[in-house]
Design an enzyme around this catalytic site. Structure first.
Site, PDB file in Angstrom:
ATOM      1  N   VAL A  16       0.829  -1.205   0.000  1.00  0.00           N
ATOM      2  CA  VAL A  16       0.000   0.000   0.000  1.00  0.00           C
ATOM      3  C   VAL A  16       0.867   1.260   0.000  1.00  0.00           C
ATOM      4  CG1 VAL A  16      -1.677   1.332   1.352  1.00  0.00           C
ATOM      5  CG2 VAL A  16      -1.993  -1.129   1.047  1.00  0.00           C
ATOM      6  N   GLU A  17       1.941   1.244   0.756  1.00  0.00           N
ATOM      7  CA  GLU A  17       2.784   2.441   0.876  1.00  0.00           C
ATOM      8  C   GLU A  17       3.536   2.762  -0.410  1.00  0.00           C
ATOM      9  OE1 GLU A  17       2.802   4.655   3.148  1.00  0.00           O
ATOM     10  OE2 GLU A  17       2.030   3.688   4.950  1.00  0.00           O
TER      11      GLU A  17
END
Length: 186
Positions: free
Chosen positions: A59-60
């Site tokens: 996600v990051e």
């Protein structure tokens, strides 16, 4: 000749589709995990689920190192410099520096996983609260839980007052579920 091609191409297409759908290995192309050895090592060191670490990284930064966000978060796990400096001091990890955190995935994963362990200790192993705190900060999450704004459960994630954090938790949970379906073990 054209009929012969159809007779050959259609069964071949059906065969390829069948192999793809009955063999879950192909899904690892859709949901790859980078830096598996580094994640596995830090997962073992800090007793954090490796699929959780991988989901947060996905996600990051989608496993792309040396990233710096518009707000200054650094590296593959997008650590804020103040949080990283605090984690280095608290975790007694002097070999880690801000420059190494930004450019070295293994150092970033080590500090990020140490921080996840710290958050997990603070939130009694409530993984969703840990994920929310990783994004919004532990102070915000403690406030939400204490005031009853959010109860720390997936069913009520819509009650997280910060939209970015609400979406972040949902995305991490999504990738976690995909990874645990696709990969039998880490």
């Amino acid at each position: 000749m054209r009929m012969l091609k159809k007779r050959f191409v259609l069964p071949l297409f059906v065969l390829v589709l069948g192999v793809l759908f009955f063999n879950s290995g192909w899904m690892s192309w859709v949901y790859p995990i980078g830096y598996k050895e580094e994640i596995r090592q830090q997962s073992d060191s800090y007793a954090i689920d490796p699929f959780l670490i991988a989901s947060i990284i996905r996600v990051e930064t989608n496993f792309k190192p040396s990233k710096e966000s518009r707000v200054g978060a650094l590296g593959i796990m997008q650590l804020m410099p103040d949080t990283a400096t605090w984690a280095i001091e608290q975790g007694k990890l002097p070999e880690a520096t801000i420059e190494r955190i930004k450019h070295e995935p293994d150092t970033n994963i080590r500090i990020g996983t140490w921080y996840l362990r710290n958050l997990s200790d603070q939130f009694g192993d409530n993984t969703l609260a840990v994920v929310a705190a990783y994004n919004a900060g532990p102070g915000n999450v403690k406030k939400w839980l204490e005031e009853g704004t959010w109860d720390g459960k997936l069913e009520s994630v819509r009650n997280i007052p910060i939209g970015e954090t609400r979406h972040y938790v949902q995305r991490v949970v999504y990738y976690y579920n995909q990874y645990t379906k696709v990969y039998e073990t880490f």
